[in-house]
Design an enzyme around this catalytic site. Structure first.
Site, PDB file in Angstrom:
ATOM      1  N   SER A 100       0.837  -1.197   0.000  1.00  0.00           N
ATOM      2  CA  SER A 100       0.000   0.000   0.000  1.00  0.00           C
ATOM      3  C   SER A 100       0.876   1.253   0.000  1.00  0.00           C
ATOM      4  O   SER A 100       2.057   1.197   0.325  1.00  0.00           O
ATOM      5  CB  SER A 100      -0.904   0.004   1.240  1.00  0.00           C
ATOM      6  N   GLY A 101       0.272   2.381  -0.352  1.00  0.00           N
ATOM      7  CA  GLY A 101       0.992   3.643  -0.314  1.00  0.00           C
ATOM      8  C   GLY A 101       1.248   4.220  -1.690  1.00  0.00           C
ATOM      9  O   GLY A 101       0.870   3.652  -2.720  1.00  0.00           O
ATOM     10  N   THR A 113       4.168   4.757  -3.332  1.00  0.00           N
ATOM     11  CA  THR A 113       5.188   4.124  -4.167  1.00  0.00           C
ATOM     12  C   THR A 113       4.656   2.874  -4.843  1.00  0.00           C
ATOM     13  O   THR A 113       5.040   2.542  -5.968  1.00  0.00           O
ATOM     14  CB  THR A 113       6.437   3.781  -3.332  1.00  0.00           C
ATOM     15  N   ASP A 166       8.005   3.804   5.318  1.00  0.00           N
ATOM     16  CA  ASP A 166       8.165   5.197   5.743  1.00  0.00           C
ATOM     17  C   ASP A 166       9.622   5.507   6.066  1.00  0.00           C
ATOM     18  O   ASP A 166      10.070   6.644   5.924  1.00  0.00           O
ATOM     19  CB  ASP A 166       7.289   5.472   6.962  1.00  0.00           C
ATOM     20  N   GLY A 180       2.420   4.556   7.950  1.00  0.00           N
ATOM     21  CA  GLY A 180       2.041   5.957   7.796  1.00  0.00           C
ATOM     22  C   GLY A 180       0.690   6.101   7.112  1.00  0.00           C
ATOM     23  O   GLY A 180      -0.047   7.052   7.360  1.00  0.00           O
ATOM     24  N   GLU A 216      -0.390  -5.278   5.996  1.00  0.00           N
ATOM     25  CA  GLU A 216       0.911  -5.289   5.311  1.00  0.00           C
ATOM     26  C   GLU A 216       1.857  -6.308   5.953  1.00  0.00           C
ATOM     27  O   GLU A 216       2.564  -7.044   5.260  1.00  0.00           O
ATOM     28  CB  GLU A 216       1.537  -3.893   5.365  1.00  0.00           C
TER      29      GLU A 216
END
Length: 305
Positions: free
Chosen positions: A98-99, A101, A157, A169, A176
């Site tokens: 996730s996120g 990137t 992060d 974050g 995850e």
């Protein structure tokens, strides 16, 4: 410029009034006209100089910010592409992190699936990851059907010299960590800003800790008492109240004061009643890819003990 036009129009109007009412209110009108002229002069000058200085400053700030932002986004893409190219093969089950990137990783994964006709099954770590998989038309699965993954790719992060990570974050730390733990290989992708010698050098928001909502106060107090620093409830930005995870829990952000033995601290925090999971990933990542400012990709493996 609008202010100038308004003052100019006012002066023309004043001139007309002066012609029509010169005999009745000459002295009073003179005073009024002088006031308008002074207002026009000072306001226009002030507006011009202030606006120019402000615009120049804002433009320079925005240019710098946009340049840094573009460089970081390109670095994320470089790291994501390298990881997908090096670690994804045909007939694999891939854990999708996730996120921000990971967006580039899924882009590249979808591109390879189309170009190379790969047979890939994807297991998401969050609602966001699930939506990315569906958006690109990739095969979506879960741990019920695929409890063992070939590789998991995720962001971080912060990554220290030992490949210990701070994650969470974005609030997805528990899922995850579950996905990373089910994968034969766990690979991290990040830009140069996430690279640290020790945790806390770059990431200043603390270690995320997912907690059962009813326990957030006692857990927060226990962490502060035993490990120092402070653990604050993460509040939402676009809603009233705290952030709520995909698992319907709360998140504490523990801002630690000093370096720790992260393996011991991670285990100890997880033993506190009410803690679901921590954002400390210790001894899990086998490789990290960092997109750098110069357009290169730096690879880091765990130190050999």
């Amino acid at each position: 410029m609008r202010l100038r036009g308004w003052v100019s129009s006012s002066c023309h109007l004043a001139a007309g009034l002066r012609s029509a009412r010169r005999k009745q209110a000459g002295s009073l009108f003179s005073f009024s006209q002088k006031h308008v002229r002074l207002l026009g002069h000072s306001a226009a000058d002030t507006t011009d100089s202030t606006t120019t200085d402000s615009t120049t400053t804002d433009t320079n700030h925005n240019f710098t910010h946009n340049s840094d932002s573009n460089m970081a986004e390109e670095a994320k893409k470089l790291a994501a592409n390298a990881a997908v190219n090096n670690h994804v093969q045909n007939n694999q089950v891939v854990g999708v992190g996730s996120g921000s990137t990971i967006v580039y990783a899924v882009d590249r994964l979808a591109e390879r699936v189309r170009q190379e006709k790969l047979n890939i099954v994807c297991v998401p770590t969050s609602f966001q990851a699930r939506q990315l998989i569906l958006k690109h038309g990739l095969t979506l699965s879960d741990l019920d059907r695929h409890p063992e993954l070939d590789v998991a790719i995720d962001g971080a992060d912060e990554v220290d010299a030992d490949l210990t990570l701070i994650k969470g974050g974005g609030g997805c730390l528990t899922q995850e960590k579950i996905i990373a733990g089910c994968a034969k290989h766990f690979v991290v992708i990040a830009d140069y800003r996430k690279d640290s010698e020790a945790l806390g050098q770059q990431w200043k928001k603390g270690v995320p800790i997912e907690v059962i909502p009813m326990a957030y106060v006692p857990v927060s107090r226990t962490i502060a008492r035993r490990f120092g620093g402070e653990a604050n409830l993460r509040m939402a930005v676009s809603k009233a109240g705290p952030v709520v995870t995909d698992n319907s829990n709360f998140i504490l952000d523990w801002k630690f004061e000093r370096a720790q033995n992260w393996k011991e601290v991670n285990a100890a925090i997880k033993m506190i009643p009410g803690v679901v999971e921590t954002g400390l990933f210790v001894g899990m990542a086998e490789r990290a890819y960092f997109g750098m400012e110069d357009g290169s990709v730096q690879v880091r493996d765990p130190p050999v003990n």
